[in-house]
Enzyme design. Structure first.
Site, mmCIF file in Angstrom:
data_model
loop_
_atom_site.group_PDB
_atom_site.id
_atom_site.type_symbol
_atom_site.label_atom_id
_atom_site.label_comp_id
_atom_site.label_asym_id
_atom_site.label_seq_id
_atom_site.Cartn_x
_atom_site.Cartn_y
_atom_site.Cartn_z
ATOM 1 N N ASP A 1 -5.246 -5.920 -1.731
ATOM 2 C CA ASP A 1 -4.356 -4.750 -1.770
ATOM 3 C C ASP A 1 -4.789 -3.666 -0.784
ATOM 4 O OD1 ASP A 1 -2.216 -3.220 -2.444
ATOM 5 O OD2 ASP A 1 -2.841 -2.785 -4.499
ATOM 6 N N HIS B 1 0.365 -2.668 -1.106
ATOM 7 C CA HIS B 1 1.663 -2.470 -1.762
ATOM 8 C C HIS B 1 2.355 -1.201 -1.275
ATOM 9 C CE1 HIS B 1 -0.844 -0.037 -4.649
ATOM 10 N NE2 HIS B 1 0.231 0.725 -4.633
ATOM 11 N N SER C 1 -1.993 6.004 -4.456
ATOM 12 C CA SER C 1 -2.298 4.709 -3.846
ATOM 13 C C SER C 1 -2.753 4.874 -2.403
ATOM 14 C CB SER C 1 -1.066 3.808 -3.872
ATOM 15 O OG SER C 1 -0.886 3.239 -5.135
#
Length: 577
Positions: free
Chosen positions: A189, A158, A267
């Site tokens: 992911d 993402h 992230s």
């Protein structure tokens, strides 16, 4: 950038450059050699909030009355105890706090590992699923990543979703390097990048991967979250290991839960164990209004599956799934009715996806007893580690697409074994379209498109599971694709023109048939309309609606409608081939 589930409780942890700055404390705990001096003064400190001998400096007291915070000094960490002691005692404490025998080994490794952590700058241009011939306004985000062997970098999928440009910045560097995306694993992911510029790789040692940690093992999350521009380090323990819902990929894979602070921008950053080995990738957290300090990490088994999948195939092929709905067999009467012996355990097959590889061998009401020789319990779990059990889907997720597995089932009181080839199955309403632009077709102002989860989110917002039409939600949750190329085609909207008077209010209604022929997918509908020589175009819609247009006038009116709405083409590029 934020992705959310239907319940709006999970956040992926990118940060947009425009987000306001917030101060976060960076902490790394090592309790092994700390001596608590004058521990009785902790209660007083917690109330007063300052050192008695340094009233001008605030103190952060440990909630359990033990150590302390870590302060960074040129890439190394020294322990500072939150205790009221005199100067001599503090000096003694600082000296005794340094881990003996590790300063020249694990300390150096920790510094080198942090040097492998990079900041990821991405410019995204996402499609407008409601107006599929357009793209939304571009926006920027920053996240984290880290270098692995083979001149490659890992980050979250993402973090580079619908990227137009990706740049990387090393720790302590003032230069941003252009990166190339090698692979994107939407389900897990994870994304893999590389940099062509040789200068980027100078002085960087790739991180080493460690094994899956145990409960209560210490983890250190490193990255570039909001709150500053320099590297940030937070610490915690592994509080849970189980099959976890991955928000971005709408999948269920192994995941770690930790109480280490994971904020927007973390992230893609690595999570290290106390030996400096990477044990996972930070990727999402629970919303703060729901719970405190619950973050999630992609563990090394999932990371290594992604890497080895890419190395085997030259691309990401995904995680296989069985494509069956299962029922737990915890009720003794149910087990007896299925013909199970008292010592047999398993799960009942409720239904099978027609596009699943198991559809050729399994039948409804079969009882799956074991998978690759590992027994399945009545509660749909399998043995994991000592004293632990985990969801049955974990066994399937450890395999690779195209590999074989042996499934033992009970059918009519007879035990059968099947050797199946694992693959993925086609969902009628896909959770994502893997970075491709959405498909569309326009005739006489009628905009036809296929339904996907991103489309539902675009039309009805993040609460689409509550606000979308019931029939669409029913198909989203329960309908099955009968073939690999089946799609759910709808009239998205009608661009008003003289040719379509009376049809203006048709919105998000499924197209069932065209001129008496079933509509299998958007491409088949496009071909049938384009090649139609009949006098009328007849679209049979859901709710027994019928749309009828004269073929010649409908096709003649289309170019003017496209011009009026500044639409470059009557169909998306994938339908032209």
């Amino acid at each position: 950038m934020r992705e959310e589930t239907g319940s709006n409780t999970i956040n992926t942890m990118d940060s947009q450059a425009t987000e306001p700055a917030t101060t976060f404390s960076a902490t790394v705990n090592d309790y092994s050699n700390i001596k608590m001096i004058n521990a009785d003064l902790l209660a007083e400190e917690a109330c007063v909030g300052t050192h008695p001998d340094k009233a001008d400096k605030a103190v952060v007291a440990s909630p359990v009355g033990k150590t302390s915070r870590m302060v960074q000094n040129n890439g190394e960490y020294a322990v500072v105890a939150s205790l009221a002691v005199d100067a001599a005692a503090r000096n003694t404490l600082a000296a005794e706090s340094t881990p003996r025998g590790r300063g020249e080994v694990d300390g150096v490794k920790a510094v080198l590992s942090m040097d492998a952590v990079v900041r990821v700058f991405c410019v995204h241009t996402k499609p407008n699923f409601s107006l599929p011939w357009q793209r939304k306004r571009q926006f920027s985000s920053s996240s984290s990543g880290f270098v692995i062997a083979g001149r490659r970098i890992l980050t979250n999928a993402h973090s580079v979703d619908y990227h137009t440009q990706v740049k990387l910045k090393k720790r302590g560097s003032d230069t941003k390097y252009l990166a190339t995306v090698l692979a994107i694993g939407t389900e897990c992911d994870i994304a893999m990048l590389t940099v062509k510029d040789d200068e980027f790789w100078e002085g960087i040692s790739p991180v080493e991967f460690g094994s899956l940690p145990a409960l209560q093992d210490a983890v250190t999350v490193v990255g570039y979250p909001i709150g500053g521009d320099t590297i940030s380090v937070t610490s915690g323990i592994v509080s849970r290991i189980e099959m976890l819902s991955y928000v971005h990929g709408a999948s269920e894979l192994l995941g770690l839960q930790t109480d280490a602070a994971i904020n927007s921008g973390n992230s893609g950053g690595p999570a290290f164990n106390d030996k400096g080995h990477c044990v996972g990738i930070a990727f999402q957290s629970l919303k703060h209004e729901i719970a405190d300090n619950i973050g999630y990490v992609i563990p090394t088994p999932v990371v290594m599956h992604f890497i080895q999948d890419y190395e085997r195939n030259g691309e990401y092929t995904g995680f296989p799934t069985l494509g069956v709905d299962l029922q737990k067999m915890e009720n003794p009467d149910l087990r007896m009715a299925m013909g199970m012996a008292s010592d047999q355990k398993g799960v009942r097959v409720r239904r099978i996806e027609p596009t699943s590889p198991l559809s050729q061998v399994l039948k409804p009401s079969d009882v799956i007893l074991s998978f690759d020789g590992i027994d399945v319990a009545n509660d749909e779990t399998v043995p994991f580690r000592h004293g632990e059990r985990i969801g049955f889907s974990y066994l399937v997720s450890q395999k690779y697409t195209g590999e074989n597995a042996v499934v033992k089932v009970l059918r009519d009181s007879e035990i059968l074994e099947f050797n199946i080839k694992l693959a993925t199955y086609k969902r009628l309403i896909p959770a994502h379209i893997k970075g491709r632009p959405p498909s569309y077709y326009i005739i006489a102002g009628f905009v036809f498109t296929m339904v996907s989860v991103p489309y539902l989110r675009s039309e009805y917002g993040k609460d689409y599971e509550c606000d979308a039409p019931v029939k669409l939600l029913d198909k989203h949750l329960h309908a099955m694709a009968q073939s690999d190329d089946e799609e759910l085609v709808v009239v998205s909207q009608v661009l008003v023109a003289d040719i379509n008077i009376g049809y203006e209010n048709i919105v998000n209604t499924q197209v069932l048939a065209f001129n008496g022929k079933p509509v299998k997918n958007l491409k088949s509908l496009c071909n049938m309309v384009e090649n139609c020589d009949d006098e009328f175009l007849k679209f049979e819609l859901e709710y027994q609606q019928l749309v009828v247009l004269q073929t010649k006038t409908a096709k003649a009116a289309t170019p003017d409608i496209l011009t009026t709405h500044c639409i470059p083409s009557a169909m998306s590029g994938d339908l032209k081939t």
